[in-house]
Design a protein around this motif. Structure first.
Motif, PDB file in Angstrom:
ATOM      1  N   GLY A 128       0.822  -1.211   0.000  1.00  0.00           N
ATOM      2  CA  GLY A 128       0.000   0.000   0.000  1.00  0.00           C
ATOM      3  C   GLY A 128       0.847   1.248   0.000  1.00  0.00           C
ATOM      4  N   CYS A 129       1.808   1.310   0.900  1.00  0.00           N
ATOM      5  CA  CYS A 129       2.787   2.414   0.990  1.00  0.00           C
ATOM      6  C   CYS A 129       2.148   3.777   0.788  1.00  0.00           C
ATOM      7  N   TRP A 130       1.467   4.247   1.808  1.00  0.00           N
ATOM      8  CA  TRP A 130       0.733   5.503   1.725  1.00  0.00           C
ATOM      9  C   TRP A 130       1.624   6.731   1.726  1.00  0.00           C
ATOM     10  N   SER A 131       2.817   6.647   2.291  1.00  0.00           N
ATOM     11  CA  SER A 131       3.643   7.857   2.386  1.00  0.00           C
ATOM     12  C   SER A 131       4.808   7.825   1.409  1.00  0.00           C
ATOM     13  N   ARG A 132       5.179   9.015   0.973  1.00  0.00           N
ATOM     14  CA  ARG A 132       6.335   9.151   0.093  1.00  0.00           C
ATOM     15  C   ARG A 132       7.594   8.660   0.801  1.00  0.00           C
ATOM     16  N   ASP A 133       7.698   8.911   2.105  1.00  0.00           N
ATOM     17  CA  ASP A 133       8.868   8.453   2.853  1.00  0.00           C
ATOM     18  C   ASP A 133       8.996   6.929   2.817  1.00  0.00           C
ATOM     19  N   GLU A 134       7.873   6.227   2.989  1.00  0.00           N
ATOM     20  CA  GLU A 134       7.920   4.759   2.891  1.00  0.00           C
ATOM     21  C   GLU A 134       8.416   4.330   1.516  1.00  0.00           C
ATOM     22  N   ARG A 135       7.855   4.941   0.498  1.00  0.00           N
ATOM     23  CA  ARG A 135       8.231   4.576  -0.868  1.00  0.00           C
ATOM     24  C   ARG A 135       9.693   4.906  -1.153  1.00  0.00           C
ATOM     25  N   SER A 136      10.153   6.053  -0.682  1.00  0.00           N
ATOM     26  CA  SER A 136      11.551   6.440  -0.888  1.00  0.00           C
ATOM     27  C   SER A 136      12.487   5.481  -0.156  1.00  0.00           C
ATOM     28  N   ALA A 137      12.141   5.118   1.068  1.00  0.00           N
ATOM     29  CA  ALA A 137      12.976   4.186   1.834  1.00  0.00           C
ATOM     30  C   ALA A 137      13.062   2.836   1.131  1.00  0.00           C
ATOM     31  N   ILE A 138      11.937   2.342   0.648  1.00  0.00           N
ATOM     32  CA  ILE A 138      11.942   1.051  -0.039  1.00  0.00           C
ATOM     33  C   ILE A 138      12.749   1.144  -1.327  1.00  0.00           C
ATOM     34  N   ARG A 139      12.564   2.205  -2.086  1.00  0.00           N
ATOM     35  CA  ARG A 139      13.354   2.368  -3.313  1.00  0.00           C
ATOM     36  C   ARG A 139      14.849   2.422  -3.000  1.00  0.00           C
ATOM     37  N   TRP A 140      15.221   3.117  -1.932  1.00  0.00           N
ATOM     38  CA  TRP A 140      16.632   3.188  -1.546  1.00  0.00           C
ATOM     39  C   TRP A 140      17.151   1.797  -1.186  1.00  0.00           C
ATOM     40  N   LEU A 141      16.377   1.050  -0.400  1.00  0.00           N
ATOM     41  CA  LEU A 141      16.783  -0.308  -0.013  1.00  0.00           C
ATOM     42  C   LEU A 141      16.945  -1.202  -1.234  1.00  0.00           C
ATOM     43  N   VAL A 142      16.010  -1.101  -2.155  1.00  0.00           N
ATOM     44  CA  VAL A 142      16.054  -1.919  -3.375  1.00  0.00           C
ATOM     45  C   VAL A 142      17.295  -1.572  -4.199  1.00  0.00           C
ATOM     46  N   MET A 143      17.554  -0.292  -4.359  1.00  0.00           N
ATOM     47  CA  MET A 143      18.748   0.128  -5.102  1.00  0.00           C
ATOM     48  C   MET A 143      20.021  -0.339  -4.397  1.00  0.00           C
ATOM     49  N   VAL A 200      20.631  -3.049  -2.996  1.00  0.00           N
ATOM     50  CA  VAL A 200      20.946  -4.453  -3.301  1.00  0.00           C
ATOM     51  C   VAL A 200      21.109  -4.672  -4.808  1.00  0.00           C
ATOM     52  N   GLY A 201      21.191  -3.572  -5.556  1.00  0.00           N
ATOM     53  CA  GLY A 201      21.462  -3.666  -6.982  1.00  0.00           C
ATOM     54  C   GLY A 201      20.268  -4.008  -7.848  1.00  0.00           C
ATOM     55  N   ALA A 202      19.067  -3.766  -7.347  1.00  0.00           N
ATOM     56  CA  ALA A 202      17.852  -4.061  -8.114  1.00  0.00           C
ATOM     57  C   ALA A 202      17.166  -2.748  -8.502  1.00  0.00           C
ATOM     58  N   SER A 203      16.132  -2.862  -9.311  1.00  0.00           N
ATOM     59  CA  SER A 203      15.345  -1.689  -9.677  1.00  0.00           C
ATOM     60  C   SER A 203      13.986  -1.768  -8.988  1.00  0.00           C
ATOM     61  N   CYS A 204      13.342  -0.625  -8.893  1.00  0.00           N
ATOM     62  CA  CYS A 204      12.043  -0.552  -8.223  1.00  0.00           C
ATOM     63  C   CYS A 204      11.061   0.132  -9.159  1.00  0.00           C
ATOM     64  N   ARG A 205       9.882  -0.446  -9.261  1.00  0.00           N
ATOM     65  CA  ARG A 205       8.830   0.132 -10.094  1.00  0.00           C
ATOM     66  C   ARG A 205       7.576   0.309  -9.258  1.00  0.00           C
ATOM     67  N   LEU A 206       7.110   1.545  -9.149  1.00  0.00           N
ATOM     68  CA  LEU A 206       5.865   1.823  -8.439  1.00  0.00           C
ATOM     69  C   LEU A 206       4.685   1.451  -9.317  1.00  0.00           C
ATOM     70  N   VAL A 207       3.714   0.786  -8.718  1.00  0.00           N
ATOM     71  CA  VAL A 207       2.486   0.428  -9.417  1.00  0.00           C
ATOM     72  C   VAL A 207       1.345   1.040  -8.616  1.00  0.00           C
ATOM     73  N   TYR A 208       0.941   2.231  -9.023  1.00  0.00           N
ATOM     74  CA  TYR A 208      -0.109   2.963  -8.320  1.00  0.00           C
ATOM     75  C   TYR A 208      -1.468   2.492  -8.807  1.00  0.00           C
ATOM     76  N   VAL A 209      -2.336   2.153  -7.834  1.00  0.00           N
ATOM     77  CA  VAL A 209      -3.683   1.690  -8.139  1.00  0.00           C
ATOM     78  C   VAL A 209      -4.662   2.667  -7.474  1.00  0.00           C
ATOM     79  N   PRO A 210      -5.067   3.703  -8.207  1.00  0.00           N
ATOM     80  CA  PRO A 210      -5.998   4.679  -7.624  1.00  0.00           C
ATOM     81  C   PRO A 210      -7.406   4.114  -7.519  1.00  0.00           C
ATOM     82  N   VAL A 211      -8.187   4.699  -6.628  1.00  0.00           N
ATOM     83  CA  VAL A 211      -9.586   4.281  -6.475  1.00  0.00           C
ATOM     84  C   VAL A 211     -10.398   5.471  -5.956  1.00  0.00           C
ATOM     85  N   ASP A 212     -11.567   5.666  -6.536  1.00  0.00           N
ATOM     86  CA  ASP A 212     -12.455   6.705  -6.018  1.00  0.00           C
ATOM     87  C   ASP A 212     -13.201   6.141  -4.810  1.00  0.00           C
TER      88      ASP A 212
END
Length: 179
Positions: free
Chosen positions: A76-91, A93-105
């Motif tokens: 879910g990762c509601w905050s930008r900080d969570e997403r940034s931390a995960i992207r940093w961790l992924v990078m 370990v030498g991997a790439s990170c792709r966000l998959v945003y699923v919006p909903v009304d």
């Protein structure tokens, strides 16, 4: 290069459905905390347990990336900080990170949650109308920079919030069982 697909969105958006599709398309390991909470703790939302579980699943995901397996992190990762931390961790370990945003009304979200509660009550937790409205105020929608990957490919993930030495420290505090 291995990839971590990070689903982003509110409850009822369709993140787990999308995560299942991605796992099949990419022969990837799918890590979804909601599927672990009840079997491990006997409660879909036990106090203080979700962050610990997410930390362990994130650790498993990073290990899988190092071994050459793509990973779907259905958090879910509601905050930008969570997403940034995960992207940093992924990078890290030498991997790439792709966000998959699923919006909903809100109306679609209500309908899906009502359906989920009526068809699989043992696989979800109670969510009131007040919860749904409140969560929308807490959710930080990803911007174009996050979604198009420039922040990741250009290694321009900003620093952690003030008071933190680095993203690893921030992440270890957010997800206590990460290390």
């Amino acid at each position: 290069m291995t990839t971590l697909f990070l689903t982003v969105g509110l409850p009822g958006a369709g993140k787990t459905t999308r995560a299942r599709q991605l796992a099949e398309e990419h022969s990837a390991l799918r890590l979804t905390p909601d599927e672990w909470m009840l079997p491990l703790f006997g409660d879909p939302q036990p106090a203080g347990k979700r962050d610990v579980l997410e930390g362990r699943l994130l650790w498993v995901g990073l290990e899988a990336l190092k071994l050459g397996t793509d990973v779907i992190l259905d958090f879910g990762c509601w905050s930008r900080d969570e997403r940034s931390a995960i992207r940093w961790l992924v990078m890290s370990v030498g991997a790439s990170c792709r966000l998959v945003y699923v919006p909903v009304d809100l109306e679609t979200q209500r309908t899906r949650i009502t359906h989920r509660r009526s068809t699989t009550p043992d696989q979800t937790f109670a969510m009131s109308e007040a919860d749904l409205v409140h969560w929308r105020t807490q959710f930080e929608e990803p911007d174009a920079t996050e979604l198009d990957g420039h922040e990741v490919d250009g290694h321009e993930i900003g620093g952690p919030p003030p008071g933190w030495a680095g993203w690893l420290d921030w992440a270890a505090d957010r997800w206590p069982s990460l290390a």
